[in-house]
Design a protein around this motif. Structure first.
Motif, short mmCIF file in Angstrom:
data_model
loop_
_atom_site.label_atom_id
_atom_site.label_comp_id
_atom_site.label_asym_id
_atom_site.label_seq_id
_atom_site.Cartn_x
_atom_site.Cartn_y
_atom_site.Cartn_z
N ARG A 34 25.12 -3.61 -7.05
CA ARG A 34 26.05 -3.32 -5.96
C ARG A 34 25.30 -3.24 -4.63
O ARG A 34 25.79 -3.71 -3.60
CB ARG A 34 26.82 -2.02 -6.23
CG ARG A 34 27.89 -1.76 -5.18
CD ARG A 34 28.88 -0.69 -5.61
NE ARG A 34 30.00 -0.66 -4.71
CZ ARG A 34 29.99 -0.06 -3.51
NH1 ARG A 34 28.91 0.56 -3.09
NH2 ARG A 34 31.06 -0.07 -2.74
N ALA A 35 24.11 -2.68 -4.65
CA ALA A 35 23.30 -2.58 -3.42
C ALA A 35 22.96 -3.97 -2.89
O ALA A 35 23.05 -4.22 -1.69
CB ALA A 35 22.03 -1.78 -3.69
N GLU A 159 23.44 3.31 -2.21
CA GLU A 159 23.51 2.82 -3.60
C GLU A 159 22.12 2.72 -4.21
O GLU A 159 21.92 3.09 -5.37
CB GLU A 159 24.17 1.43 -3.64
CG GLU A 159 25.66 1.44 -3.51
CD GLU A 159 26.35 2.01 -4.74
OE1 GLU A 159 25.94 1.72 -5.88
OE2 GLU A 159 27.31 2.77 -4.55
N GLN A 162 20.50 6.15 -5.25
CA GLN A 162 21.19 6.98 -6.25
C GLN A 162 20.38 7.19 -7.52
O GLN A 162 20.29 8.32 -8.00
CB GLN A 162 22.58 6.43 -6.56
CG GLN A 162 23.58 6.82 -5.49
CD GLN A 162 24.97 6.29 -5.78
OE1 GLN A 162 25.17 5.51 -6.69
NE2 GLN A 162 25.93 6.73 -4.99
#
Length: 195
Positions: A34-35, A159, A162
């Motif tokens: 996602r990053a 992201e 995390q």
């Protein structure tokens, strides 16, 4: 993970000729995440701009507005003495690991991301402050300029960190220093820190 953090650090540097192409080249080798997707969207948005427009966007977003500037310590502590102590601790960590600050002060995201890419046990205070600081930068930028592409870069950074900050309070309003609450609640556009 290391390559993603190093690429994100590169994305926070001041735009210059060839910098966008260099970012695209770095991005190609990163595994899907996602990053990476968010970073790709950021690059597409800034690739449509001329160099002078990218420079103006960078300056307007990351240098002129203190609350969106990429300084973790400032976002949380403001000008409180705790920021100075935090930066001194970061400096010691950087020196021990040979981290270059790229001409930035220690609480800037460039050296922080470089540090996180190589540190086996990152400074606990950094891990506690990073998520709330990024949250506040994003909240402020969304309030001031909701279509700014740097929102995508900040979200990509959030992201990416995390997995490193697991076990740290997830709520951006938990365990925040007093300076942050008073600093932001006095702004005319403050909406309680909630989106």
């Amino acid at each position: 993970m290391k390559a993603l953090l190093q690429t994100l650090a590169l994305a926070y540097q001041y735009p210059k000729p060839g910098s966008t192409k260099a970012l695209w080249d770095e991005l190609q080798d990163l595994p899907r995440s996602r990053a990476k997707n968010l970073l790709e969207r950021f690059l597409k948005a800034i690739s449509e701009l001329k160099l002078a427009e990218r420079e103006e966007l960078y300056t307007r977003t990351l240098e002129l507005t203190p609350l969106t500037a990429p300084y973790v310590g400032y976002a949380v502590y403001g000008e409180d003495y705790r920021r100075g102590r935090f930066m001194a601790e970061l400096n010691a960590e950087y020196a021990a690991l040979g981290i270059e600050t790229a001409g930035e002060i220690p609480d800037h995201l460039i050296p922080i991301l470089r540090y996180l890419a190589v540190a086996t046990e990152p400074l606990p205070e950094l891990l506690q402050l990073l998520e709330p600081a990024l949250h506040q930068m994003m909240h402020t930028l969304k309030t001031l300029e909701p279509k700014n592409p740097y929102l995508l870069l900040l979200e990509a950074t959030r992201e990416a960190i995390q997995p490193i900050s697991k076990g740290v309070p997830a709520s951006p309003t938990q365990a925040l220093p007093v300076a942050m609450g008073s600093l932001f609640s006095n702004l005319p556009f403050f909406k309680g820190g909630r989106e």
